[in-house]
Design a protein around this motif. Structure first.
Motif, PDB file in Angstrom:
ATOM      1  N   ARG A 148      51.671  10.759 -19.534  1.00 19.61           N
ATOM      2  CA  ARG A 148      52.034  11.187 -20.887  1.00 19.61           C
ATOM      3  C   ARG A 148      50.776  11.492 -21.705  1.00 19.61           C
ATOM      4  NH1 ARG A 148      54.831   7.267 -25.162  1.00 19.61           N
ATOM      5  NH2 ARG A 148      56.408   7.020 -23.541  1.00 19.61           N
ATOM      6  N   GLN A 149      49.758  10.623 -21.578  1.00 20.52           N
ATOM      7  CA  GLN A 149      48.511  10.834 -22.314  1.00 20.52           C
ATOM      8  C   GLN A 149      47.784  12.066 -21.796  1.00 20.52           C
ATOM      9  OE1 GLN A 149      47.433   9.635 -24.954  1.00 20.52           O
ATOM     10  NE2 GLN A 149      45.274  10.205 -25.027  1.00 20.52           N
ATOM     11  N   GLN A 150      47.785  12.270 -20.478  1.00 20.53           N
ATOM     12  CA  GLN A 150      47.139  13.447 -19.902  1.00 20.53           C
ATOM     13  C   GLN A 150      47.825  14.722 -20.379  1.00 20.53           C
ATOM     14  OE1 GLN A 150      47.513  12.066 -15.838  1.00 20.53           O
ATOM     15  NE2 GLN A 150      45.278  12.036 -15.604  1.00 20.53           N
ATOM     16  N   ARG A 151      49.143  14.687 -20.411  1.00 23.12           N
ATOM     17  CA  ARG A 151      49.887  15.865 -20.841  1.00 23.12           C
ATOM     18  C   ARG A 151      49.623  16.160 -22.321  1.00 23.12           C
ATOM     19  NH1 ARG A 151      56.253  15.913 -20.009  1.00 23.12           N
ATOM     20  NH2 ARG A 151      56.080  14.281 -21.586  1.00 23.12           N
ATOM     21  N   ARG A 152      49.557  15.110 -23.163  1.00 20.68           N
ATOM     22  CA  ARG A 152      49.284  15.306 -24.578  1.00 20.68           C
ATOM     23  C   ARG A 152      47.904  15.925 -24.779  1.00 20.68           C
ATOM     24  NH1 ARG A 152      46.456  13.760 -28.467  1.00 20.68           N
ATOM     25  NH2 ARG A 152      45.256  12.394 -27.110  1.00 20.68           N
ATOM     26  N   LEU A 153      46.908  15.403 -24.032  1.00 13.42           N
ATOM     27  CA  LEU A 153      45.562  15.941 -24.141  1.00 13.42           C
ATOM     28  C   LEU A 153      45.511  17.384 -23.626  1.00 13.42           C
ATOM     29  CD1 LEU A 153      42.561  15.606 -24.748  1.00 13.42           C
ATOM     30  CD2 LEU A 153      42.280  14.595 -22.476  1.00 13.42           C
ATOM     31  N   ALA A 154      46.197  17.659 -22.521  1.00 14.49           N
ATOM     32  CA  ALA A 154      46.209  19.018 -21.966  1.00 14.49           C
ATOM     33  C   ALA A 154      46.820  20.004 -22.957  1.00 14.49           C
ATOM     34  CB  ALA A 154      46.984  19.038 -20.646  1.00 14.49           C
ATOM     35  N   GLU A 155      47.885  19.576 -23.658  1.00 16.47           N
ATOM     36  CA  GLU A 155      48.499  20.445 -24.656  1.00 16.47           C
ATOM     37  C   GLU A 155      47.516  20.762 -25.777  1.00 16.47           C
ATOM     38  OE1 GLU A 155      51.410  21.985 -24.762  1.00 16.47           O
ATOM     39  OE2 GLU A 155      51.918  21.261 -22.765  1.00 16.47           O
ATOM     40  N   LYS A 156      46.758  19.755 -26.217  1.00 22.02           N
ATOM     41  CA  LYS A 156      45.790  19.987 -27.290  1.00 22.02           C
ATOM     42  C   LYS A 156      44.674  20.922 -26.807  1.00 22.02           C
ATOM     43  CE  LYS A 156      44.665  16.956 -30.418  1.00 22.02           C
ATOM     44  NZ  LYS A 156      44.095  15.819 -31.191  1.00 22.02           N
ATOM     45  N   LEU A 157      44.213  20.717 -25.582  1.00 23.24           N
ATOM     46  CA  LEU A 157      43.166  21.584 -25.049  1.00 23.24           C
ATOM     47  C   LEU A 157      43.673  23.006 -24.843  1.00 23.24           C
ATOM     48  CD1 LEU A 157      41.434  19.202 -22.474  1.00 23.24           C
ATOM     49  CD2 LEU A 157      40.726  19.769 -24.802  1.00 23.24           C
ATOM     50  N   ARG A 158      44.956  23.122 -24.550  1.00 23.11           N
ATOM     51  CA  ARG A 158      45.523  24.465 -24.386  1.00 23.11           C
ATOM     52  C   ARG A 158      45.469  25.222 -25.714  1.00 23.11           C
ATOM     53  NH1 ARG A 158      51.535  25.186 -22.156  1.00 23.11           N
ATOM     54  NH2 ARG A 158      51.979  23.974 -24.042  1.00 23.11           N
ATOM     55  N   GLU A 159      45.681  24.515 -26.827  1.00 23.97           N
ATOM     56  CA  GLU A 159      45.583  25.152 -28.134  1.00 23.97           C
ATOM     57  C   GLU A 159      44.168  25.672 -28.375  1.00 23.97           C
ATOM     58  OE1 GLU A 159      46.800  22.452 -31.135  1.00 23.97           O
ATOM     59  OE2 GLU A 159      48.808  22.140 -30.300  1.00 23.97           O
ATOM     60  N   ARG A 160      43.180  24.945 -27.855  1.00 22.61           N
ATOM     61  CA  ARG A 160      41.786  25.331 -28.053  1.00 22.61           C
ATOM     62  C   ARG A 160      41.322  26.368 -27.042  1.00 22.61           C
ATOM     63  NH1 ARG A 160      38.445  21.985 -30.808  1.00 22.61           N
ATOM     64  NH2 ARG A 160      36.735  22.411 -29.391  1.00 22.61           N
ATOM     65  N   LEU A 161      41.776  26.224 -25.804  1.00 22.73           N
ATOM     66  CA  LEU A 161      41.191  27.019 -24.720  1.00 22.73           C
ATOM     67  C   LEU A 161      42.189  27.862 -23.943  1.00 22.73           C
ATOM     68  CD1 LEU A 161      38.949  24.190 -23.281  1.00 22.73           C
ATOM     69  CD2 LEU A 161      38.249  26.015 -24.795  1.00 22.73           C
ATOM     70  N   GLY A 162      43.393  27.357 -23.809  1.00 25.10           N
ATOM     71  CA  GLY A 162      44.346  27.989 -22.912  1.00 25.10           C
ATOM     72  C   GLY A 162      44.077  27.562 -21.486  1.00 25.10           C
TER      73      GLY A 162
END
Length: 331
Positions: free
Chosen positions: A198-212
């Motif tokens: 869950r934490q990895q997915r939350r972080l990945a979503e935030k990084l996707r906003e920054r980087l895709g």
């Protein structure tokens, strides 16, 4: 084992921001793409240098001044993205507390260049060979993806944060197993993996906003697959899944703000245990049979149970998405 492969569409992360004490230094509104970092360094001088290095709009920084304040802050804030810590006598204890509560975050640990301090306060001397771990350190305090940075190389803090996040997203298991497969608790392991994911997915979503990114690929540890567990552990896991699903059903049509998290946890445990969609349907049908018998005893109609087909569809849709993402994609 569980791992994540992120295929970024832009160059590596570029981060920064500031804070002081147990409250954020900057009073600006936190933007969705800002990365939230908690700093707990016993050295005032080191803390000042770290804040100076991270002093721009990309970070929201919080500085904690005591172990108690640090643990309290971490437990109250579920949107943290990285920890910056220093090897000290209290470090193993506070990180042990985070492990107990299955709280896992990307972590940079500052250490003396001679590593003499780490030698005196070292984790158990067990070589870590898990996929996705940091290869340069056989031991770890917190989890196998933590990054060590010599204090003399503090100017490399930003790249180390990038590295910590990358390794964390590729972390397979939360902590090193302390016993053999026969003495470990598969249900607890699966729960920890679920919370880590869950934490990895939350972080990945935030990084996707920054980087895709192009895709996410999940691998699991077959040792904890439902079909490979001993009969007693298999029954224990099944009972836990039935209990969790029952709670989801009972609260599905109520204004429960935690319902989505409960569904995510249920589905994540199913995924890591390689539970099939058919088994989820069986859990649902058996629960509906129990409810139908109760309604019949009360002289009430069973038609209300038809509405809970939506619960089953919701759970299956989440689980199918997990299995879909587990297939490696061409980059």
């Amino acid at each position: 084992m569980f791992s994540v492969i992120l295929c970024f569409t832009k160059e590596s992360l570029k981060l920064s921001d500031t804070t002081s004490g147990n409250t954020a230094i900057n009073s600006n509104t936190v933007l969705p793409s800002q990365l939230s970092i908690c700093i707990f360094l016993p050295s005032e001088e080191l803390t000042g240098l770290a804040i100076e290095l991270l002093g721009n709009d990309c970070y929201v920084l919080t500085r904690c001044k005591s172990p108690k304040g640090f643990l309290g802050f971490i437990e109250r804030n579920s949107n943290l993205d990285c920890l910056i810590l220093q090897i000290s006598p209290e470090l193993p204890l506070i990180l042990s507390e985070l492990q107990k509560h299955s709280i896992f975050l990307p972590t940079v640990i500052l250490e003396a260049e001679t590593n003499s301090e780490s030698a005196n306060i070292s984790p158990e001397n067990t070589t870590n060979t898990e996929e996705g771990s940091a290869p340069e350190h056989a031991n770890f305090f917190y989890h196998a993806a933590e990054v060590y940075l010599p204090i003399a190389q503090l100017e490399q803090l930003v790249p180390s944060i990038d590295q910590a996040m990358t390794q964390f997203l590729n972390l397979c298991v939360p902590i090193r197993a302390t016993g053999t497969a026969s003495t470990s608790d598969p249900t607890a392991e699966l729960t920890s993996q679920s919370l880590l994911h869950r934490q990895q997915r939350r972080l990945a979503e935030k990084l996707r906003e920054r980087l895709g990114y192009l895709g996410v690929y999940y691998k699991r540890n077959s040792q904890f697959f439902f079909r490979n567990l001993p009969p007693t552990e298999r029954q224990k896991l099944l009972d836990q899944l039935k209990s969790d699903y029952r709670e989801i059903v009972l609260n599905y049509f109520s204004p429960d703000s935690t319902l989505n998290n409960k569904i995510d946890e249920f589905v994540n445990v199913c995924f890591f245990a390689d539970i099939s969609v058919t088994q989820v349907v069986e859990i649902h049908m058996k629960l509906m049979d129990e409810f139908a018998k109760q309604l019949k005893l009360e002289g009430r109609s069973e038609e209300v149970l038809l509405d809970y087909r939506l619960t089953l569809i919701d759970a299956i849709a989440h689980l199918c998405e997990m299995y879909r993402r587990s297939i490696p994609r061409d980059s």
